[in-house]
Design a protein around this motif. Structure first.
Motif, short mmCIF file in Angstrom:
data_model
loop_
_atom_site.label_atom_id
_atom_site.label_comp_id
_atom_site.label_asym_id
_atom_site.label_seq_id
_atom_site.Cartn_x
_atom_site.Cartn_y
_atom_site.Cartn_z
N PRO A 63 8.16 10.54 -4.15
CA PRO A 63 8.36 10.10 -2.76
C PRO A 63 7.10 9.46 -2.17
O PRO A 63 6.00 10.01 -2.29
CB PRO A 63 8.70 11.40 -2.01
CG PRO A 63 8.25 12.50 -2.90
CD PRO A 63 8.25 11.99 -4.30
N HIS A 64 7.26 8.29 -1.61
CA HIS A 64 6.16 7.65 -0.91
C HIS A 64 6.69 6.53 -0.03
O HIS A 64 7.82 6.09 -0.19
CB HIS A 64 5.11 7.10 -1.89
CG HIS A 64 5.54 5.88 -2.66
ND1 HIS A 64 6.30 5.93 -3.81
CD2 HIS A 64 5.32 4.56 -2.44
CE1 HIS A 64 6.51 4.70 -4.27
NE2 HIS A 64 5.94 3.84 -3.46
N LEU A 65 5.87 6.11 0.89
CA LEU A 65 6.18 4.92 1.67
C LEU A 65 5.41 3.75 1.06
O LEU A 65 4.19 3.80 0.92
CB LEU A 65 5.74 5.11 3.13
CG LEU A 65 5.75 3.80 3.95
CD1 LEU A 65 7.17 3.32 4.21
CD2 LEU A 65 5.00 3.99 5.26
N HIS A 66 6.13 2.72 0.71
CA HIS A 66 5.50 1.47 0.29
C HIS A 66 5.46 0.59 1.54
O HIS A 66 6.49 0.20 2.06
CB HIS A 66 6.33 0.84 -0.83
CG HIS A 66 5.95 -0.57 -1.17
ND1 HIS A 66 5.11 -0.90 -2.21
CD2 HIS A 66 6.30 -1.75 -0.60
CE1 HIS A 66 4.98 -2.22 -2.27
NE2 HIS A 66 5.68 -2.77 -1.30
N LEU A 67 4.26 0.35 2.03
CA LEU A 67 4.09 -0.48 3.22
C LEU A 67 3.64 -1.87 2.77
O LEU A 67 2.67 -2.00 2.02
CB LEU A 67 3.03 0.14 4.13
CG LEU A 67 2.84 -0.58 5.48
CD1 LEU A 67 3.92 -0.17 6.46
CD2 LEU A 67 1.46 -0.24 6.07
N LEU B 194 0.88 -1.16 0.00
CA LEU B 194 0.00 0.00 0.00
C LEU B 194 0.92 1.22 0.00
O LEU B 194 1.85 1.29 0.82
CB LEU B 194 -0.87 -0.03 1.26
CG LEU B 194 -1.93 1.05 1.43
CD1 LEU B 194 -2.97 0.97 0.30
CD2 LEU B 194 -2.64 0.89 2.78
N ASP B 195 0.69 2.15 -0.94
CA ASP B 195 1.59 3.29 -1.08
C ASP B 195 1.02 4.55 -0.44
O ASP B 195 -0.06 5.01 -0.79
CB ASP B 195 1.87 3.56 -2.56
CG ASP B 195 2.80 2.53 -3.17
OD1 ASP B 195 3.30 1.68 -2.41
OD2 ASP B 195 3.01 2.58 -4.39
N PHE B 196 1.77 5.09 0.51
CA PHE B 196 1.40 6.33 1.18
C PHE B 196 2.29 7.44 0.60
O PHE B 196 3.46 7.52 0.95
CB PHE B 196 1.66 6.24 2.68
CG PHE B 196 0.83 5.22 3.41
CD1 PHE B 196 1.12 3.86 3.33
CD2 PHE B 196 -0.23 5.62 4.22
CE1 PHE B 196 0.37 2.92 4.03
CE2 PHE B 196 -1.00 4.70 4.91
CZ PHE B 196 -0.70 3.34 4.82
ZN LIG Z 1 4.34 0.39 -3.49
#
Ligand SMILES: [Zn+2]
Ligand SMILES: [Zn+2]
Length: 487
Positions: A461-465, A386-388
């Protein structure tokens, strides 16, 4: 103890370097101006509720912060420096700041450009060039300046016990201003900025102190389940402080507002229609308001009135017809029978040590850009996480307690941290710009483990969780939802 401020209305990027980059605003076009609000409940200073800073001012504040670390005066010194420069030159933003006044004072800290003062040039023009360097002025503010003739103009480090002085007293000890009280009103802003630069927005809220005699121990109530650390603390403190409160409600799965994500508490007031009940509810609502910043409170509703941190200076505002803040005959909807308290989630408690079981969202302000199972050219098969999306530098928090099991570059994941929970679930945090933890480290939910970045296979830029169970990626959205959080 001095109480400071806080609430940041915009997503800021927080490098430790003296340059702030406002990358990727969360919504809408990028803005060059940031509104920094100083709204700590209980802050007695003459604090403006909101200060607009442009990028130049933000950069100068960051320079003052970086110089404070460099010169060894640390974050406390940075607060004094930023408050001082705010008063002296509006962080260099005042049009007159670059032109010497009648005394020859100039620049960020209004240092004297006349021969024999803050710079060692042979002409005043040369001194003006030296003093145009903001880092030079900041360094001089902290360390003072020894002139060619051997006279030392004191800096902050020359003030005995400056750490024990108030910010205004410390500033005045260096500046010897004609307006010694003027620095105090910038303390709130300075603390906000320093907290931002230190990359710990979680600490933003900690400008107030809770009653020292409260330990806010677990209530044992089933309604603690799924609550964020801030909401848990609100519940626990109220439970301890007002034992007559028998019912505290938290998570309501599916609630589109804060109850759906463990960020709200309903304090059910016994005999709410009686004068005693009304007095009790009012006492609790006022306690939450007074301690809003320390508790991480965002807004409170009680008896058809709403108070919010964002509009703190307007006091209690009467509700209208909106379902969430309603005036009308339904006692529950009108908040006659309960005080509703909404919280940030992890802001008041910071890195929580509230014990095991807590689950929090990994970033505070974000936009979901890619879901589990999405397909597209960027992924070999389907998207495994899930990408934030959030600006580079946004703190990433451990979503739950666990042990760090891997850190470092990992191909398409870029800078990767993995956290393994007690039940063997492995949580992947990918694309980080910074990693703040080491393998083997135990962390609790809410601990800042690194910062959002754009390393590895990304378009921004993102967080891939990613949540892996038995080595197989599962849907993080579902994993969070089953624990009471709605990303
Ligand atoms: Zn991702
Ligand atoms: Zn509620």
């Amino acid at each position: 103890m001095l109480k400071a401020l806080i609430a940041i209305s915009a997503a800021l990027t927080l490098p430790l370097a003296p340059v702030i980059v406002f990358a990727g605003a969360l919504a809408g076009p990028q803005s060059q101006t940031q509104s920094v609000a100083a709204t700590c409940a209980g802050w007695a200073g003459e604090t403006p509720t909101s200060v607009e800073l442009d990028q130049g001012q933000m950069n100068r504040a960051a320079t003052i912060y970086a110089t404070a670390l460099e010169t060894g005066v640390g974050a406390a010194g940075a607060v004094v420096g930023i408050a001082t420069a705010m008063q002296e030159s509006v962080l260099g933003g005042h049009p007159a700041a670059r032109t010497p006044n009648a005394d020859g004072d100039v620049g960020l800290f209004q240092q004297r450009s006349l021969i024999g003062w803050y710079a060692d040039g042979t002409t005043q023009d040369e001194n003006l060039r030296i003093l145009a360097d903001d880092a030079y002025q900041a360094r001089t503010f902290y360390l003072g300046h020894t002139t060619n003739s051997g006279w030392h103009i004191p800096g902050l480090v020359d003030v005995d016990g400056w750490q024990q002085l108030t910010v205004a007293e410390a500033a005045q000890a260096v500046q010897v201003s004609a307006y010694p009280d003027a620095y105090a009103k910038h303390e709130g802003l300075a603390r906000t900025l320093v907290t931002l630069f230190s990359g710990n927005p979680a600490g933003l809220a900690n400008c107030g102190t809770l009653d020292a005699d409260l330990d806010c121990a677990p209530t044992g109530m089933p309604s603690e389940k799924g609550q964020t650390p801030d909401a848990l603390r609100v519940m626990r403190c109220i439970h301890q402080k007002w034992p007559q409160i028998k019912s505290l409600l938290g998570v309501r799965p599916g609630d589109p507002k804060d109850h759906g994500s463990g960020r709200a508490v309903d304090v059910m007031i016994p005999n709410y229609f009686s004068p005693t009940g009304i007095a009790l509810g009012t006492e609790i609502a006022e306690w939450a308001r007074t301690n809003a910043t320390a508790l991480g409170v965002t807004y409170i509703i009680w008896r058809e009135h709403l108070w919010s941190v964002a509009r703190a200076d307007e006091g209690w505002r009467r509700c209208g017809q909106a379902a969430s803040c309603y005036t009308g005959p339904d006692p529950s909807a009108a908040h006659l029978d309960h005080v509703h308290i909404s919280v940030h989630g992890t802001q008041g408690t910071g890195t929580t040590t509230l014990g095991s079981g807590a689950v929090v969202l990994p970033v505070d302000q974000y936009r979901l850009t890619s879901r589990f199972g999405d397909t597209g050219p960027r992924w070999k098969k389907a998207h495994t996480g899930l990408d934030f999306a959030a600006p580079t530098g946004t703190p990433i928090r451990a979503v739950t307690d666990g042990t760090i099991t891997r850190t470092g570059l990992a191909g398409a994941y870029g800078n990767l941290t993995t956290l393994t929970t007690a039940d063997g679930t492995v949580i992947y945090y990918a694309h980080q710009s910074t990693i703040n933890v080491t393998v083997g480290q135990r962390v609790t939910a809410g601990t800042v483990i690194g910062k959002v970045g754009a390393t590895g296979n990304v378009t921004g830029p993102h967080l891939h969780l990613e949540v892996r169970s038995g080595g197989i990626p599962t849907d993080p959205d579902r994993w969070l939802r089953t624990r009471g959080l709605t990303p």
